[in-house]
Write a protein that holds these residues in place. Structure first.
Motif: not given
Length: 65
Positions: A14, A16, A18-19, A22, A44-49
């Protein structure tokens, strides 16, 4: 990449937050997440690298007695 998730080193694909949720089979509802000690709101999880060596905390509420 190697991350520390809830105090344990893990190798993940992963990139991010968010990933990562998952990949680790966490249901994102009702979770609190932090990256390197900073709270990451659900939106903001999807944008948090993620970067090599990041410390991730994933917390879920528990019922107590």
């Amino acid at each position: 990449m190697k991350l520390t998730v809830n105090g344990e080193e893990q190798r993940v694909k992963a990139t991010t937050l968010a990933a990562l949720l998952d990949e680790l089979d966490y249901a994102p509802d009702f979770l609190a997440t932090a990256r390197n000690g900073e709270l990451v709101p659900a939106g903001e999880r999807v944008l948090c690298t993620l970067d090599e060596g990041d410390r991730i905390e994933i917390l879920s509420p528990m019922q107590g007695g």
